[in-house]
Write a protein that holds these residues in place. Structure first.
Motif, short mmCIF file in Angstrom:
data_model
loop_
_atom_site.label_atom_id
_atom_site.label_comp_id
_atom_site.label_asym_id
_atom_site.label_seq_id
_atom_site.Cartn_x
_atom_site.Cartn_y
_atom_site.Cartn_z
N MET A 52 55.81 52.76 1.75
CA MET A 52 55.45 51.39 2.06
C MET A 52 56.59 50.48 1.61
SD MET A 52 52.25 49.13 0.56
CE MET A 52 51.00 49.93 1.52
N SER A 53 57.01 49.58 2.48
CA SER A 53 58.11 48.69 2.13
C SER A 53 57.64 47.63 1.14
CB SER A 53 58.64 48.01 3.39
OG SER A 53 57.71 47.05 3.85
N LEU A 54 58.59 47.00 0.48
CA LEU A 54 58.26 45.96 -0.49
C LEU A 54 57.51 44.83 0.19
CD1 LEU A 54 58.46 44.72 -3.28
CD2 LEU A 54 60.68 43.80 -2.65
N VAL A 55 57.93 44.43 1.37
CA VAL A 55 57.29 43.31 2.06
C VAL A 55 55.86 43.65 2.45
CG1 VAL A 55 57.39 41.82 4.09
CG2 VAL A 55 59.48 42.40 2.88
N SER A 56 55.61 44.83 3.03
CA SER A 56 54.25 45.19 3.40
C SER A 56 53.40 45.46 2.16
CB SER A 56 54.23 46.39 4.35
OG SER A 56 54.76 47.52 3.71
N GLY A 57 54.02 45.97 1.09
CA GLY A 57 53.30 46.16 -0.17
C GLY A 57 52.86 44.84 -0.76
N LEU A 58 53.73 43.85 -0.67
CA LEU A 58 53.36 42.53 -1.17
C LEU A 58 52.25 41.91 -0.36
CD1 LEU A 58 56.91 41.10 -1.92
CD2 LEU A 58 55.16 41.79 -3.57
N ALA A 59 52.23 42.19 0.93
CA ALA A 59 51.17 41.64 1.78
C ALA A 59 49.82 42.22 1.40
CB ALA A 59 51.48 41.93 3.24
N ALA A 60 49.80 43.41 0.84
CA ALA A 60 48.54 44.06 0.46
C ALA A 60 48.04 43.61 -0.90
CB ALA A 60 48.72 45.56 0.46
N LEU A 61 48.83 42.83 -1.61
CA LEU A 61 48.44 42.39 -2.94
C LEU A 61 47.97 40.94 -2.91
CD1 LEU A 61 51.40 43.92 -4.94
CD2 LEU A 61 49.11 44.83 -4.67
N ALA A 62 47.18 40.56 -3.91
CA ALA A 62 46.70 39.19 -4.02
C ALA A 62 47.52 38.45 -5.05
CB ALA A 62 45.23 39.19 -4.43
N ARG A 65 60.74 35.48 7.79
CA ARG A 65 60.34 36.03 9.09
C ARG A 65 60.84 35.19 10.25
NH1 ARG A 65 54.01 36.91 8.21
NH2 ARG A 65 54.33 34.74 7.66
N ALA A 66 61.03 33.89 10.02
CA ALA A 66 61.44 32.98 11.09
C ALA A 66 62.94 33.03 11.38
CB ALA A 66 61.04 31.56 10.73
N VAL A 67 63.71 33.70 10.55
CA VAL A 67 65.16 33.77 10.75
C VAL A 67 65.44 34.73 11.92
CG1 VAL A 67 67.38 34.39 9.70
CG2 VAL A 67 65.60 33.25 8.32
N ALA A 68 66.12 34.24 12.93
CA ALA A 68 66.34 35.01 14.16
C ALA A 68 67.42 36.09 14.01
CB ALA A 68 66.70 34.08 15.31
N ASP A 69 68.52 35.76 13.39
CA ASP A 69 69.63 36.70 13.25
C ASP A 69 69.26 37.81 12.27
OD1 ASP A 69 72.51 37.45 13.59
OD2 ASP A 69 72.49 37.04 11.41
N ASN A 70 69.43 39.05 12.70
CA ASN A 70 69.04 40.21 11.87
C ASN A 70 69.73 40.21 10.51
OD1 ASN A 70 67.27 41.15 13.78
ND2 ASN A 70 68.71 42.63 14.66
N ALA A 71 71.02 39.99 10.49
CA ALA A 71 71.77 40.02 9.23
C ALA A 71 71.34 38.88 8.32
CB ALA A 71 73.27 39.95 9.50
N ALA A 72 71.14 37.71 8.89
CA ALA A 72 70.70 36.56 8.09
C ALA A 72 69.28 36.77 7.57
CB ALA A 72 70.79 35.28 8.92
N ARG A 73 68.41 37.38 8.42
CA ARG A 73 67.03 37.65 8.00
C ARG A 73 67.02 38.65 6.84
NH1 ARG A 73 65.05 38.51 12.55
NH2 ARG A 73 65.26 40.76 12.63
N LEU A 74 67.85 39.69 6.94
CA LEU A 74 67.94 40.68 5.86
C LEU A 74 68.45 40.02 4.58
CD1 LEU A 74 67.70 43.56 4.84
CD2 LEU A 74 70.02 43.99 5.73
N ALA A 75 69.45 39.19 4.68
CA ALA A 75 69.97 38.48 3.50
C ALA A 75 68.89 37.58 2.91
CB ALA A 75 71.21 37.66 3.89
N CYS A 76 68.12 36.92 3.78
CA CYS A 76 67.02 36.06 3.32
C CYS A 76 65.98 36.90 2.56
CB CYS A 76 66.38 35.36 4.52
SG CYS A 76 65.00 34.28 4.09
N TYR A 77 65.58 38.04 3.14
CA TYR A 77 64.62 38.92 2.48
C TYR A 77 65.17 39.45 1.15
CZ TYR A 77 60.99 39.28 6.09
OH TYR A 77 59.97 39.02 6.95
N ASP A 78 66.41 39.83 1.14
CA ASP A 78 67.00 40.33 -0.10
C ASP A 78 66.95 39.28 -1.20
OD1 ASP A 78 67.52 42.82 0.98
OD2 ASP A 78 69.66 42.44 1.34
N ALA A 79 67.32 38.05 -0.88
CA ALA A 79 67.31 36.97 -1.87
C ALA A 79 65.88 36.63 -2.29
CB ALA A 79 68.01 35.73 -1.30
#
Length: 172
Positions: A1-11, A38-52
């Motif tokens: 389970m990814s960190l993002v989907s794991g976080l979605a499962a938590l309260a 999630r709203a960031v269109a560019d894949n590399a920018a979205r990944l950088a956003c998620y990482d930060a």
């Protein structure tokens, strides 16, 4: 389970110190920044956003600014706090997906008479309940007896040991 989907499962229960406890619907800023990625269109920018954002979320959790617990822990906390008058409890844990408690069932650890002939019941779950009515109580005062504490009218609670009559009690 990814960190993002794991976080979605938590309260998310407690926010950063600047959050107002009276508004639990408002998500902490660190969570808002994560979901905004999630709203960031560019894949590399979205990944950088998620990482930060995930780094900031992890830091907030490690520093105690954010507490993340799952539904099972919320339900266990509600059970542990059953009987206490905590006006903020519904705001912290009150949603349709958490278990509403009307009673708890456990066993008797010990019981002793306190002042005025009233009883104090110590239960296996660690809770302690004091008799608040003055009616005589007849029960088998033995450790291991089944005990049920249930909500009654006007914010009171009734405790039953085995097949005894219900005793009006207050949590200590």
């Amino acid at each position: 389970m990814s960190l993002v989907s794991g976080l979605a499962a938590l309260a998310v229960v407690a926010a950063s110190p600047g959050q107002d406890a009276a508004a639990p619907q408002q998500r902490p800023e660190v969570v808002e920044r994560l979901t905004a990625c999630r709203a960031v269109a560019d894949n590399a920018a979205r990944l950088a956003c998620y990482d930060a954002a995930t780094a900031a979320l992890d830091t907030a959790q490690q520093q105690g600014e954010l507490v993340v617990i799952d539904r099972a822990a919320v339900n266990q906390t509600r059970r542990d706090l059953f009987g206490f008058d905590l006006p903020t409890l519904p705001r912290l844990f009150g949603n349709a997906q958490t278990q509403e408690l009307d009673s708890i069932e456990t066993t008797l650890q010990s019981a002793s008479q306190a002042g005025e002939g009233r009883w104090v019941f110590r239960l296996a779950d660690g809770s302690s309940w004091r008799q608040i009515d003055s009616d005589p109580v007849r029960f088998q005062n033995r450790a291991g007896q089944e005990v049920r504490v249930r909500k009654a009218s006007l914010g009171s609670f009734l405790l039953t040991v085995g097949n005894s009559r219900a005793v009006r009690v207050r949590r200590q």
